[in-house]
Design a protein around this motif. Structure first.
Motif, mmCIF file in Angstrom:
data_model
loop_
_atom_site.group_PDB
_atom_site.id
_atom_site.type_symbol
_atom_site.label_atom_id
_atom_site.label_comp_id
_atom_site.label_asym_id
_atom_site.label_seq_id
_atom_site.Cartn_x
_atom_site.Cartn_y
_atom_site.Cartn_z
ATOM 1 N N GLY A 112 -7.190 3.826 -4.152
ATOM 2 C CA GLY A 112 -6.952 4.164 -2.592
ATOM 3 C C GLY A 112 -8.006 3.985 -1.690
ATOM 4 N N ASN A 158 -4.458 -1.381 -8.483
ATOM 5 C CA ASN A 158 -3.426 -1.296 -8.766
ATOM 6 C C ASN A 158 -3.212 -1.901 -10.362
ATOM 7 O OD1 ASN A 158 -1.429 0.129 -7.104
ATOM 8 N ND2 ASN A 158 -2.877 -0.903 -5.565
ATOM 9 N N LEU A 184 4.483 0.417 6.088
ATOM 10 C CA LEU A 184 4.463 1.863 5.279
ATOM 11 C C LEU A 184 5.863 2.360 5.433
ATOM 12 C CD1 LEU A 184 2.379 3.496 4.089
ATOM 13 C CD2 LEU A 184 1.551 4.271 6.495
ATOM 14 N N GLU A 201 0.974 4.024 -2.924
ATOM 15 C CA GLU A 201 0.689 5.416 -2.510
ATOM 16 C C GLU A 201 1.701 6.371 -2.877
ATOM 17 O OE1 GLU A 201 -0.505 8.084 1.568
ATOM 18 O OE2 GLU A 201 0.682 6.040 1.822
ATOM 19 N N VAL A 241 -8.709 7.312 -0.327
ATOM 20 C CA VAL A 241 -8.294 6.957 1.125
ATOM 21 C C VAL A 241 -9.550 7.695 2.137
ATOM 22 C CG1 VAL A 241 -6.559 6.951 2.899
ATOM 23 C CG2 VAL A 241 -5.805 6.520 0.702
ATOM 24 N N TYR A 289 -7.589 -4.052 -3.701
ATOM 25 C CA TYR A 289 -6.297 -3.237 -3.839
ATOM 26 C C TYR A 289 -5.509 -4.039 -5.019
ATOM 27 C CZ TYR A 289 -2.530 0.041 -2.440
ATOM 28 O OH TYR A 289 -1.932 1.179 -2.366
ATOM 29 N N TYR A 332 -7.699 -1.317 5.338
ATOM 30 C CA TYR A 332 -6.713 -2.231 5.637
ATOM 31 C C TYR A 332 -6.063 -2.061 7.049
ATOM 32 C CZ TYR A 332 -2.770 -5.395 5.388
ATOM 33 O OH TYR A 332 -1.908 -6.362 5.558
ATOM 34 N N TYR A 347 -5.717 9.505 -5.528
ATOM 35 C CA TYR A 347 -5.697 8.324 -4.517
ATOM 36 C C TYR A 347 -5.718 8.632 -3.113
ATOM 37 C CZ TYR A 347 -3.258 4.450 -2.288
ATOM 38 O OH TYR A 347 -2.991 3.376 -1.291
ATOM 39 N N HIS A 368 -7.233 1.462 1.447
ATOM 40 C CA HIS A 368 -6.013 1.890 2.155
ATOM 41 C C HIS A 368 -6.239 1.874 3.665
ATOM 42 C CE1 HIS A 368 -2.152 4.577 2.395
ATOM 43 N NE2 HIS A 368 -2.545 4.567 3.502
ATOM 44 N N ILE A 414 0.767 -1.058 0.057
ATOM 45 C CA ILE A 414 -0.005 -0.055 0.089
ATOM 46 C C ILE A 414 1.001 1.329 -0.074
ATOM 47 C CG2 ILE A 414 -1.540 1.290 1.354
ATOM 48 C CD1 ILE A 414 -3.044 -1.243 1.978
#
Length: 336
Positions: free
Chosen positions: A124, A104, A158, A41, A73, A100, A130, A69, A127, A37
């Protein structure tokens, strides 16, 4: 991997007892999902010149893809939390990762700028949901003394995405095409879903379930709005610099595009330092740590136009501005 069970003492037992080997595999899968993710992003920030050239649009218009995006979110986090409230955590995690992967893949195949705007918005949507569900799952399978570490491991994906995933995505996009970046993210999301399907027991949901709509009552409290507004304003400057770092490095600093992954990695390194520093500051100053970080942010952002004139000062500036991520754990701890 060992199959020895975790300690079973009542004070230290996890909400759902599980073998150590499976426990590690679940946390690895959840972290990998966060890595996918985060890489997706932030990928557009390093690939902005490549995307602008191939799509035949300006770099500010590519910036709108990043905003699309982000809008996904914002819309998806509460919406999917409410719609998925009745689902088991395993089912919801699989659905979010599958969604997701599709978002993508569509981004990788988008034929033009207009379709890509839509596909980035769609990508998004899962995001925020999750990370929320993944954190709850990590808590459910961990003993009380290990729950903070388990949640931090989920969020580590992340951070690693900024430090490693985004520079690698930028490098890949420069070698081949930016489309391959989103295709690889889609593949990583599918691997995450497969690991979750294999390792996470369906019975991981234990205890009473909260009604998602009841949580909206938190927005009646001033400290919640205070933290949200500080986060929105405080992070705005950092992400403006990050979003347009690639064209800044090429057009202002005058370096070759091969330098861009290094600049992006600088932000990632600053984010790692800031994440540690933010927790340290909050332990000592509590919410008074927020003005300290914001003062640092003002100083670094004012110096950035000067720092952008030379490669060495630009790289130092990216690390320094990335350290503004210290605001994240401060606001998170304040909200909790």
């Amino acid at each position: 991997m060992s199959s020895a069970p975790l300690p079973a003492a009542p004070a230290a037992a996890p909400a759902f007892p599980i073998s150590r080997g499976r426990y590690s595999l679940i946390l690895t899968a959840l972290t990998l999902g966060g890595f996918a993710i985060g890489t997706s992003e932030f990928a557009g920030m390093g690939l902005m010149p490549n995307m602008a050239a191939e799509l035949g649009v300006s770099e500010p218009e590519v910036g709108h893809l990043i905003s699309a995006y982000a809008l996904g979110v914002v819309v998806g986090a509460p919406l999917l939390a409410v719609l998925g409230g009745a689902l088991k955590r395993k089912t919801l995690l699989l659905a979010l990762m599958g969604f997701y992967a599709l978002g993508n893949l569509a981004s990788a195949l988008g034929p033009d700028y207009g379709s890509l705007l839509l596909f980035r918005f769609i990508a998004g949507l899962p995001h925020g949901a999750y990370f929320g569900v993944a954190a709850l799952t990590a808590v459910a399978i961990s003993p009380p003394e290990a729950r903070g570490r388990a949640v931090s491991l989920v969020m580590l994906g992340l951070t690693l995405a900024i430090l490693l995933g985004t520079p690698l995505a930028t490098w890949m996009g420069q070698l081949a095409s930016w489309r391959w970046t989103f295709a690889v993210v889609s593949l990583v999301a599918l691997v995450t879903a497969a690991l979750i399907a294999l390792s996470l027991p369906a019975a991981v949901d234990t205890g009473a379930r909260e009604r998602p709509l009841d949580e909206l009552r938190a927005f009646n409290r001033l400290p919640v709005w205070q933290a949200l507004l500080i986060g929105a304003i405080g992070f705005a400057g950092m992400f403006c610099v990050f979003s347009y770092l690639a064209p800044t490095m090429v057009q202002v600093t005058g370096v070759a595009p091969a330098w861009i992954p290094l600049g992006v990695a600088g932000f990632g390194l600053g984010g790692v330092i800031g994440n540690i520093l933010g927790g340290w500051l909050f332990d000592r100053l509590q919410f008074r740590a927020a003005p300290v970080v914001l003062a640092w942010a003002v100083l670094m952002l004012l110096l950035f136009p000067l720092a952008a004139q030379a490669p060495w000062s630009l790289l130092l500036a990216t690390v320094s501005i990335g350290m503004m991520g210290a605001l994240g754990p401060i606001l998170q701890s304040h909200l909790m």
